[in-house]
Write an enzyme that holds these catalytic residues in place. Structure first.
Site, PDB file in Angstrom:
ATOM      1  N   LYS A 115      44.782  27.619 -93.968  1.00 58.87           N
ATOM      2  CA  LYS A 115      44.162  28.916 -93.686  1.00 58.87           C
ATOM      3  C   LYS A 115      43.151  29.258 -94.776  1.00 58.87           C
ATOM      4  O   LYS A 115      42.032  29.704 -94.489  1.00 58.87           O
ATOM      5  CB  LYS A 115      45.256  29.982 -93.621  1.00 58.87           C
ATOM      6  CG  LYS A 115      44.849  31.216 -92.887  1.00 58.87           C
ATOM      7  CD  LYS A 115      45.903  32.266 -93.004  1.00 58.87           C
ATOM      8  CE  LYS A 115      46.464  32.649 -91.662  1.00 58.87           C
ATOM      9  NZ  LYS A 115      47.440  33.745 -91.778  1.00 58.87           N
ATOM     10  N   THR A 146      55.148  46.460 -92.666  1.00 58.24           N
ATOM     11  CA  THR A 146      56.081  47.457 -92.105  1.00 58.24           C
ATOM     12  C   THR A 146      57.504  47.066 -92.508  1.00 58.24           C
ATOM     13  O   THR A 146      57.969  45.981 -92.171  1.00 58.24           O
ATOM     14  CB  THR A 146      55.954  47.479 -90.570  1.00 58.24           C
ATOM     15  OG1 THR A 146      54.600  47.805 -90.261  1.00 58.24           O
ATOM     16  CG2 THR A 146      56.881  48.503 -89.953  1.00 58.24           C
ATOM     17  N   PHE A 191      48.162  51.571 -90.245  1.00 57.80           N
ATOM     18  CA  PHE A 191      48.251  52.105 -88.882  1.00 57.80           C
ATOM     19  C   PHE A 191      47.219  51.474 -87.946  1.00 57.80           C
ATOM     20  O   PHE A 191      46.901  52.037 -86.909  1.00 57.80           O
ATOM     21  CB  PHE A 191      48.088  53.627 -88.904  1.00 57.80           C
ATOM     22  CG  PHE A 191      49.129  54.318 -89.761  1.00 57.80           C
ATOM     23  CD1 PHE A 191      50.434  54.439 -89.314  1.00 57.80           C
ATOM     24  CD2 PHE A 191      48.807  54.815 -91.014  1.00 57.80           C
ATOM     25  CE1 PHE A 191      51.408  55.048 -90.100  1.00 57.80           C
ATOM     26  CE2 PHE A 191      49.765  55.435 -91.810  1.00 57.80           C
ATOM     27  CZ  PHE A 191      51.074  55.557 -91.347  1.00 57.80           C
ATOM     28  N   ARG A 195      45.377  49.209 -85.154  1.00 56.01           N
ATOM     29  CA  ARG A 195      45.711  48.564 -83.885  1.00 56.01           C
ATOM     30  C   ARG A 195      44.905  47.289 -83.778  1.00 56.01           C
ATOM     31  O   ARG A 195      43.699  47.301 -84.048  1.00 56.01           O
ATOM     32  CB  ARG A 195      45.306  49.457 -82.695  1.00 56.01           C
ATOM     33  CG  ARG A 195      46.121  50.692 -82.498  1.00 56.01           C
ATOM     34  CD  ARG A 195      45.365  51.663 -81.596  1.00 56.01           C
ATOM     35  NE  ARG A 195      44.054  51.979 -82.139  1.00 56.01           N
ATOM     36  CZ  ARG A 195      43.027  52.449 -81.442  1.00 56.01           C
ATOM     37  NH1 ARG A 195      43.133  52.661 -80.169  1.00 56.01           N
ATOM     38  NH2 ARG A 195      41.865  52.721 -82.031  1.00 56.01           N
ATOM     39  N   GLU A 196      45.529  46.208 -83.355  1.00 60.96           N
ATOM     40  CA  GLU A 196      44.771  44.992 -83.104  1.00 60.96           C
ATOM     41  C   GLU A 196      43.727  45.296 -82.032  1.00 60.96           C
ATOM     42  O   GLU A 196      43.967  46.069 -81.116  1.00 60.96           O
ATOM     43  CB  GLU A 196      45.698  43.880 -82.624  1.00 60.96           C
ATOM     44  CG  GLU A 196      46.592  43.375 -83.736  1.00 60.96           C
ATOM     45  CD  GLU A 196      47.517  42.254 -83.288  1.00 60.96           C
ATOM     46  OE1 GLU A 196      47.231  41.591 -82.284  1.00 60.96           O
ATOM     47  OE2 GLU A 196      48.536  42.058 -83.963  1.00 60.96           O
ATOM     48  N   CYS A 206      54.288  44.506 -82.850  1.00 61.73           N
ATOM     49  CA  CYS A 206      54.743  45.689 -83.605  1.00 61.73           C
ATOM     50  C   CYS A 206      55.760  46.546 -82.861  1.00 61.73           C
ATOM     51  O   CYS A 206      56.896  46.692 -83.317  1.00 61.73           O
ATOM     52  CB  CYS A 206      53.541  46.532 -84.001  1.00 61.73           C
ATOM     53  SG  CYS A 206      52.362  45.600 -84.978  1.00 61.73           S
ATOM     54  N   LYS A 246      59.337  45.075 -81.965  1.00 53.81           N
ATOM     55  CA  LYS A 246      60.053  44.716 -83.200  1.00 53.81           C
ATOM     56  C   LYS A 246      60.387  45.960 -84.026  1.00 53.81           C
ATOM     57  O   LYS A 246      61.519  46.121 -84.497  1.00 53.81           O
ATOM     58  CB  LYS A 246      59.147  43.762 -83.996  1.00 53.81           C
ATOM     59  CG  LYS A 246      59.513  43.567 -85.446  1.00 53.81           C
ATOM     60  CD  LYS A 246      58.531  42.638 -86.136  1.00 53.81           C
ATOM     61  CE  LYS A 246      57.372  43.372 -86.739  1.00 53.81           C
ATOM     62  NZ  LYS A 246      57.337  43.587 -88.147  1.00 53.81           N
ATOM     63  N   LYS A 250      47.431  42.887 -74.980  1.00 54.05           N
ATOM     64  CA  LYS A 250      46.576  44.018 -74.606  1.00 54.05           C
ATOM     65  C   LYS A 250      45.125  43.553 -74.708  1.00 54.05           C
ATOM     66  O   LYS A 250      44.869  42.415 -75.117  1.00 54.05           O
ATOM     67  CB  LYS A 250      46.825  45.213 -75.514  1.00 54.05           C
ATOM     68  CG  LYS A 250      46.464  44.935 -76.962  1.00 54.05           C
ATOM     69  CD  LYS A 250      46.491  46.205 -77.763  1.00 54.05           C
ATOM     70  CE  LYS A 250      45.941  45.926 -79.143  1.00 54.05           C
ATOM     71  NZ  LYS A 250      45.886  47.107 -79.964  1.00 54.05           N
ATOM     72  N   ARG A 277      51.767  37.397 -78.905  1.00 53.12           N
ATOM     73  CA  ARG A 277      53.153  37.618 -79.350  1.00 53.12           C
ATOM     74  C   ARG A 277      53.773  38.771 -78.559  1.00 53.12           C
ATOM     75  O   ARG A 277      53.182  39.823 -78.408  1.00 53.12           O
ATOM     76  CB  ARG A 277      53.188  37.929 -80.855  1.00 53.12           C
ATOM     77  CG  ARG A 277      52.876  36.706 -81.706  1.00 53.12           C
ATOM     78  CD  ARG A 277      52.794  37.063 -83.165  1.00 53.12           C
ATOM     79  NE  ARG A 277      51.628  37.882 -83.454  1.00 53.12           N
ATOM     80  CZ  ARG A 277      51.390  38.455 -84.633  1.00 53.12           C
ATOM     81  NH1 ARG A 277      52.250  38.316 -85.622  1.00 53.12           N
ATOM     82  NH2 ARG A 277      50.296  39.168 -84.831  1.00 53.12           N
TER      83      ARG A 277
HETATM   84  C1  UGA Z   1      50.495  49.389 -82.926  1.00 52.16           C
HETATM   85  C2  UGA Z   1      50.122  50.830 -83.333  1.00 52.16           C
HETATM   86  O1  UGA Z   1      49.332  51.419 -82.302  1.00 52.16           O
HETATM   87  C3  UGA Z   1      49.354  50.836 -84.652  1.00 52.16           C
HETATM   88  O2  UGA Z   1      49.091  52.176 -85.040  1.00 52.16           O
HETATM   89  C4  UGA Z   1      50.200  50.143 -85.707  1.00 52.16           C
HETATM   90  O3  UGA Z   1      49.505  50.068 -86.954  1.00 52.16           O
HETATM   91  C5  UGA Z   1      50.524  48.727 -85.250  1.00 52.16           C
HETATM   92  O4  UGA Z   1      51.231  48.796 -83.993  1.00 52.16           O
HETATM   93  C6  UGA Z   1      51.386  48.073 -86.297  1.00 52.16           C
HETATM   94  O5  UGA Z   1      52.511  48.532 -86.515  1.00 52.16           O
HETATM   95  O6  UGA Z   1      50.905  47.186 -87.021  1.00 52.16           O
HETATM   96  P1  UGA Z   1      49.203  47.332 -81.776  1.00 52.16           P
HETATM   97  O7  UGA Z   1      50.553  46.710 -81.644  1.00 52.16           O
HETATM   98  O8  UGA Z   1      48.083  46.543 -82.334  1.00 52.16           O
HETATM   99  O9  UGA Z   1      49.286  48.680 -82.687  1.00 52.16           O
HETATM  100  O10 UGA Z   1      48.760  47.782 -80.316  1.00 52.16           O
HETATM  101  P2  UGA Z   1      48.734  49.120 -79.443  1.00 52.16           P
HETATM  102  O11 UGA Z   1      47.341  49.435 -79.111  1.00 52.16           O
HETATM  103  O12 UGA Z   1      49.535  50.186 -80.066  1.00 52.16           O
HETATM  104  O13 UGA Z   1      49.467  48.622 -78.107  1.00 52.16           O
HETATM  105  C7  UGA Z   1      50.827  48.197 -78.097  1.00 52.16           C
HETATM  106  C8  UGA Z   1      51.293  47.924 -76.690  1.00 52.16           C
HETATM  107  O14 UGA Z   1      51.418  49.132 -75.946  1.00 52.16           O
HETATM  108  C9  UGA Z   1      50.361  47.037 -75.868  1.00 52.16           C
HETATM  109  O15 UGA Z   1      51.134  46.117 -75.124  1.00 52.16           O
HETATM  110  C10 UGA Z   1      49.644  48.001 -74.948  1.00 52.16           C
HETATM  111  O16 UGA Z   1      49.216  47.399 -73.749  1.00 52.16           O
HETATM  112  C11 UGA Z   1      50.758  49.014 -74.706  1.00 52.16           C
HETATM  113  N1  UGA Z   1      50.264  50.352 -74.322  1.00 52.16           N
HETATM  114  C12 UGA Z   1      49.503  51.087 -75.176  1.00 52.16           C
HETATM  115  C13 UGA Z   1      50.618  50.878 -73.079  1.00 52.16           C
HETATM  116  O17 UGA Z   1      51.341  50.221 -72.267  1.00 52.16           O
HETATM  117  N2  UGA Z   1      50.204  52.131 -72.746  1.00 52.16           N
HETATM  118  C14 UGA Z   1      49.439  52.885 -73.582  1.00 52.16           C
HETATM  119  O18 UGA Z   1      49.099  54.027 -73.221  1.00 52.16           O
HETATM  120  C15 UGA Z   1      49.081  52.353 -74.833  1.00 52.16           C
END
Ligand code: UGA
Length: 432
Positions: free
Chosen positions: A35, A121, A152, A154-155, A260, A263, A320, A327
């Site tokens: 990496k 986390t 915080f 989001r990917e 995230c 888990k 998403k 994952r």
């Molecule tokens: C999430 C949090 O949103 C971040 O704030 C946090 O920093 C991150 O975890 C982390 O702990 O590192 P992430 O996992 O990248 O971020 O993705 P999200 O955008 O939160 O989506 C998570 C899941 O929820 C996805 O499968 C998405 O499709 C789903 N989702 C999201 C829904 O089904 N409905 C929604 O309205 C929003």
């Protein structure tokens, strides 16, 4: 300021690049030699919109570099971030062995005052454990402080989330560390709160669990909407416009996935249990999330009657939109269930096909298709499993014409039901 970041995954690499972008001097450390070589040669091991440009620009400006040596990173920085994985144990608790081993490594090379910042986390009280570990393994009585600074991002939106955060949380019991952390974050315009380390750690788990709860609430409503003939998107919109509720994270669909929410939710339930509280509300959030997938698969089975040998196209494999991350992806889970029922799948994702191949190997029942417009060719049904916005812009009339029977399951409520029906699809979505 000079900082090092140990762990070059999503969080570590994006954080490093963003700190460099605002003028700090950053060295990213990773134990994985491949990496580090890739990054040194200008390659980016993950897909994240805007990241490649950001990294290359800051490397060229001399503000961002990569090394395999923790000692080198610690020697060259005042603030040392820990951004290593905290994967789940089989019982849902958190494996903290990477955190512990990095804490020991840092301790072994401490030669002057350093602020050790945990970005991963972690369960409440981890900063206290890190401090104990560093004290135990440091070679001299050198001073240090430990800070909890949860991330915080989001990917898929990571750079925006980092450059324009809603808030910055600094957990520390040291005024000296708090003052330096304020300076570090001064270029970012966002409310910054300073708390004790335990509260900062809890903020992260509490926030992620609440967001998961919001999604499960919308998913539970989708069941009521289907049973009553209401439309979940109208209901959540109408609810969400109340500023106390908010419209975001109320999208019903296949349930939440990713590295995230599932888990962190399990971990928070375990942590609460250990602290003597049975967090049944969060157990229900998990149950609703699993139920959402079960119901969607049943909808497909009930419509197609027999899955065996049915040709099904699947649009989306990432957990998403805007990411290549698979994952704990609901889309992969769905594919495995359909394959388990004997279906023959043609699958596509704009970014995640390579990573998906590690979980779903191509074979007689599974074909990867490069062109999303061709994924449904000859199929009896098509499923939308990830909310990539470009799927909404496909030529749906042509897709319909290419299918042997035009059945469309929209697991992300991406398309307009009336329009799909007018094109001749038997169209089924979630809670509408
Ligand atoms: C999430 C949090 O949103 C971040 O704030 C946090 O920093 C991150 O975890 C982390 O702990 O590192 P992430 O996992 O990248 O971020 O993705 P999200 O955008 O939160 O989506 C998570 C899941 O929820 C996805 O499968 C998405 O499709 C789903 N989702 C999201 C829904 O089904 N409905 C929604 O309205 C929003």
């Amino acid at each position: 300021m000079k900082i090092s970041i140990i762990g070059t995954g999503y969080v570590g690499l994006v954080t490093g690049a963003c700190f460099a972008e605002v003028g700090h001097e950053v060295v990213c450390v990773d134990a994985d030699a491949n990496k580090v070589r890739t990054l040194q040669a200008g390659g980016i091991p993950i897909y994240e919109p805007g990241l490649e440009d950001l990294v290359l620009r800051n490397v060229a400006a001399g503000r961002l570099s990569f090394t395999q040596s923790t000692a080198d990173g610690v020697a060259r920085s005042e603030v040392v971030f820990i951004a290593v994985p905290t994967p789940p144990n089989p019982d849902g608790s958190v494996d903290l062995s990477y955190i512990e081993s990095v804490a020991r490594e840092i301790a072994g090379c401490l030669e002057g005052y350093r602020i050790i910042v945990d970005k991963s986390t972690v369960p409440v009280k981890t900063a206290e454990k890190v401090a104990e570990t560093v004290k135990r393994y440091r070679r001299t009585e050198v001073e240090f402080d430990v800070v909890s600074n949860p991330e915080f991002l989001r990917e898929g939106f990571a750079i925006d989330d980092l450059m324009k955060p809603d808030r910055i949380v600094i957990g520390t019991n040291s005024a000296r560390a708090a003052a330096r952390m304020r300076e570090l974050y001064a270029p970012f315009e966002a409310p910054l709160i300073v708390t004790d380390t335990n509260s900062a750690e809890l903020i992260k788990h509490a926030a992620n669990s609440f967001l998961a709860l919001k999604i499960s609430y919308a998913n539970a409503l989708s069941v009521i909407c289907e049973a009553s003939g209401a439309n979940v998107q109208e209901v959540t919109r109408g609810m969400g416009l109340d500023a106390r509720i908010g419209t975001r994270f109320l999208q019903a669909g296949l349930g939440f996935g990713g590295s995230c929410f599932p888990k962190d939710l399990s971990a928070f339930i375990q942590i609460s249990d250990q602290l003597g509280y049975d967090f049944r509300l969060l157990k229900e959030v998990q149950r609703i999330n699993h139920g959402q997938m079960e119901r969607f698969v049943k909808k497909i089975e009930d419509t197609l009657w027999v899955l065996k040998d049915k040709r099904i196209g699947v649009l989306g494999l990432a957990f998403k939109q805007n990411t290549d991350d698979v994952r704990s992806s609901p889309a992969i889970d769905l594919c495995l269930r359909l394959l388990g029922g004997g279906a023959r799948l043609r699958v596509h994702d704009p970014k995640a096909m390579d990573k998906a191949k590690a979980m779903l190997s191509p074979g007689p029942n599974l074909e990867y298709v490069e062109d999303p417009g061709k994924v449904a060719e000859g199929c009896e049904a098509l499923v939308i499993a990830t909310e990539w916005p470009e799927f909404g812009r496909l030529d749906w009339a042509a897709i319909r014409a290419s299918m042997s029977t035009a059945i469309l399951f929209d697991g992300r409520n991406l398309l307009d039901p009336a329009e799909m029906k007018s094109l001749g699809f038997l169209y089924k979505s979630v809670g509408r």
